[in-house]
Design a protein around this motif. Structure first.
Motif: not given
Length: 203
Positions: A54-59, A109-114, A134-137, A141-146
Motif C-alpha cells: 500500500x501507499x504506506x509501504x506495508x504489504x 487504486x491498483x496501479x498498472x504502472x509499478x 487506498x493505493x496499491x502497487x 509480476x504481482x501487478x500482472x497477476x492481479x
C-alpha cells in the motif's frame, strides 16, 4: 435402398451425439454445471487473492479488506484523464451514502504502472482524492497477476517527441463484496449518482 439406409444411420448417430453432448457436456467437452445451458460459456470469474504494497509501504493482501466492500480501479498516477475522473466518481459516490454505510466501503487504486508508482508517489496521489483512498502497487509480476485475476488489460504506449510513456488500460470500477467476491462493476463515464445507487442495492 442402400443410400437410404446409410442416411438413416447417419441421422440416428447425429441425434444420439447431440443428446450425449447436452447431457454430459458442452461444446468444449467439459461437464455442464447445474443451471448452465449446454454450449454457452460459464460466467467469468473476476478477482481473487492478491499480495501488494500500500501507499504506506506495508504489504497487504485481499484478506485485509474482507468484511468491507471494495471499489477497485486499475489505473496509474500519470494518467491524464480516465483515472482521475474515475477516482473522483468513486469518492463522490461514497460521499452520497449514509454515514454508517460509508465506513463499509473502501476505494482502491491498483496501479498498472509499478515502475513509476512507488508507495510514496501513490500516497501523494491518492491523498488528493480523500483520506480513505487506498493505493496499491507491487512488483511487475504481482501487478500482472492481479490484473489477470480481474481480467484487466494494460499496455505501455511510448510517448512521442520525448514525452513520457502512457499506459493503455481497461477503465472499469469493480465492486467486490465483504467476502472478496465480485458483486458488480461500472464502466467509465458512470456518474457518481449511478455508482451510489448501485452500491445501495448491495450494502
Amino acid at each position: 435402398m442402400k443410400r437410404l439406409t446409410l442416411l438413416i444411420v447417419v441421422v440416428v448417430l447425429s441425434v444420439i451425439g447431440m443428446v450425449v453432448a447436452v447431457v454430459f457436456g458442452d461444446r468444449t467437452g467439459e461437464p455442464v454445471p447445474p443451471g448452465k445451458v449446454a454450449g454457452t460459456p460459464a460466467p467469468l470469474k473476476i478477482g481473487g487473492p492478491f499480495t501488494l504494497v500500500n501507499q504506506d509501504g506495508k504489504t497487504v493482501t485481499d484478506a485485509d479488506f474482507h468484511g468491507r466492500f471494495m471499489l477497485i480501479y486499475f489505473g496509474y498516477t500519470y494518467c491524464p484523464d480516465l483515472c482521475p475522473t474515475s477516482l473522483q466518481a468513486m469518492t463522490e459516490a461514497i460521499e452520497q451514502l449514509p454515514a454508517e454505510k460509508r465506513e463499509r466501503v473502501v476505494p482502491v487504486l491498483i496501479t498498472i504502472d509499478p515502475e513509476r508508482d512507488t508507495p510514496t508517489h501513490l500516497k501523494n496521489y491518492v491523498g488528493a482524492f480523500g483520506p480513505n483512498v487506498v493505493g496499491l502497487t507491487g512488483s511487475p509480476e504481482q501487478i500482472a497477476a492481479v490484473a489477470k485475476a480481474f481480467r484487466v488489460y494494460f499496455a505501455r504506449v511510448e510517448g512521442e517527441y520525448g514525452m513520457p510513456y502512457l499506459m493503455d488500460h481497461t477503465s472499469i470500477i469493480y465492486v467486490m463484496g465483504p467476502d472478496g467476491k465480485y458483486v458488480i462493476h461500472f464502466g467509465h463515464g458512470n456518474a457518481p449518482e449511478v455508482i451510489a445507487a448501485g452500491l445501495r442495492q448491495h450494502l
